[in-house]
Design a protein around this motif. Structure first.
Motif: not given
Lengths: 270, 270, 270
Positions: A53, A59, A77, A81
């Motif tokens: 990510a 994402v 993730a 991000a």
């Protein structure tokens, strides 16, 4: 910036979109991203999603075939991000169908700051609190106050909200766009919504950092318009859902900025 | 033996290829194997991979969507294959993109003896130590000393090494082949590399036991050439990536030995 | 009721079919269901499968890519379906290929009451005890006493039994149907059997509650006939497996009741 100019920007940047999506549509979502000119990657292991990510331009999270492992992967993730300023698109597939999906959507949206929340009208109705009906993963209706509830949610959560269907609604909490491109054949294949979620990742992935939310909304409007115009083009040469699927990838691949700008049906409501 | 003769051998034997591959391309890889005339099986459970690998003609491992469970499944299948003399093809998808993928590739290659290592130029560059650049799962370049490093790795590990891209390099550590069939549309669909990994399994799966490594290399050269010539044929009737995907399966299915032998562009470098 | 009338019934009801299927064919199975006019949902999490099965019109279980988690998901979904009167279709993909698959098929069939058991002739031969040969996931033959063994199994387990292949056999333990529609191209693509399993779910999903087993058998006969007639139509416009796959979805989508009734080759044996 017109939708076609966003398309050019995507093709120039070839954004890496990290997808955590469902097993039904992974292939389709990857091909849609390749066809539009982005670079898809799918990665699910808890051991690597944060790393992936971090290096991605966006994402895209899709809870179509949810398991506890997938929820954790999405949260890891998404947190990565958020930490590194990578935009996040979330698609609460099938929310409302089972209590587990409601819990999962709550867990994900309460731990990750989204840039775009996208679903069909039923799913978004449930997410934004205006009510809605979801059977399996099909929406079967939205309430009349959906646009107002979407705007409220967008303002409160500082995210773009997208409800797709026969017409598509997009809002940044301030402006509301009504998009009317598309074709009925898009609903005869699985993964068209999920592919769009991936494309939304590609388009918000090329928004300049520190842009206001309204720029993300414009990127979202462009992604939806490109996808739906490609659907219109594909429908011209398709005989049914099977040939339509192939023609859709062809159309995404050959789509030009001028074509999109001419065909775009975008109405700014307020 | 010419590449077309290998194709005939595959169709006659209909080799069972046990794939442990990623969720993006499983369908595509299975269809490519069926189209060429092989018999694909996908099996992942730790409880059965050793049994399945044992009865297969080849095992094809692809780490596209890796998890700890998948790594263990690959190691169990690979060890079983090594024990029973079943050839193993390994595709280190996305190595270099995250530390986890590097660890996984190391774990797999240190516990399983490979017959073929295949990846794009970036992945193979990283595996053989000549450097390379991998972003997500896309290769973005290889170093000039890739062929020499591939040969060194092949000799040390007694495996065929294949780096695919605009041109494809194959080596058994001794001879180096440069293959120049193919078409740009192959890079516009997901799973073309992974399908090739499956086909490599089918072709090395029909090599006679106790053959020298160079015979496996020839089988690999034939697999790649068949796949790329099919890609050329498909491109003649395709309008874009979607119709190309369908045309590629058609072309693999109808491909003849003569057609492959006539179209083959194989250069033996040293 | 003629097979075409069952098709109309499916399209009117748009039954929700909860699939727990393998990762190779999920996309294909979902598209086949959409094309015929049903509503597919895929859900695997232990936390939600019972809830999803409960609201579905049918549950379709396919053990193509089995893991312990998937077995548990199937048992939970199946038990819920049994509790709420939702019909269950089970496809023992690859049974006989490994001991693990035999155990799994035993576990599933011993804990869930099936409405339809479907497999290729080799798989069904093994399930019903008449013997058979399975290599990987391909059937390589059935014994001559398969029909009698199928009837015995159907009576003992009060389930419809379906063995597909060049010709398809269906029995409710009493009547035996022999179906001879279809086309060789159906065996050149992966997922045609698994798609049929999903369609069987859609057709038995519209059987009125408390109908006798023979009504489920008739629905099964209709599902197979519709699928195979669509295969025949698709073959007329396909050049190979790739274009056939696309054409098959088109054909399922455009299939009419009259077309099916005219083309149907259904022989009632006793």
């Amino acid at each position: 910036m017109k939708p076609g100019q966003w398309l050019i920007k995507v093709r120039d940047a070839r954004p890496l979109v990290h997808n955590i999506t469902n097993v039904v549509v992974t292939n389709v979502a990857a091909n849609a991203l390749l066809a539009i000119g982005a670079s898809p990657v799918m990665a699910y292991a808890h051991e690597e999603v944060a790393d992936m990510a971090k290096i991605a331009h966006a994402v895209a999270l899709n809870m179509g075939t949810l398991t506890p492992d997938v929820i954790t992967a999405m949260r890891l993730a998404g947190m990565s991000a958020n930490t590194y300023g990578v935009p996040v698109v979330f698609d609460p597939v099938g929310v409302g169908a089972t209590p587990y999906r409601n819990e999962a959507a709550f867990l994900i949206t309460s731990s990750i700051r989204l840039n775009v929340l996208r679903g069909n009208a039923g799913e978004i109705g449930l997410m934004v609190g205006s009510g809605g009906q979801v059977t399996g993963v099909d929406s079967s209706g939205a309430s009349a106050d959906l646009p107002a509830a979407m705007q409220m949610y967008a303002r409160q959560h500082r995210t773009v909200v997208v409800a797709t269907g026969e017409e598509d609604l997009v809002t940044d909490g301030d402006t509301l766009w009504r998009l009317t491109n598309g074709h009925p054949l898009l609903s005869t294949i699985t993964g068209s919504g999920c592919s769009l979620t991936g494309l939304l990742g590609a388009f918000v992935g090329v928004v300049d950092k520190d842009s206001p939310l309204t720029t993300y909304a414009q990127a979202a409007v462009a992604a939806i318009t490109c996808f739906n115009v490609a659907g219109e083009r594909a429908a011209q040469v398709a005989y049914g859902p099977g040939t339509f699927q192939a023609a859709l990838f062809d159309a995404l691949y050959h789509l030009t900025a001028d074509e999109v700008n001419e065909a775009a049906k975008i109405e700014q409501m307020d």
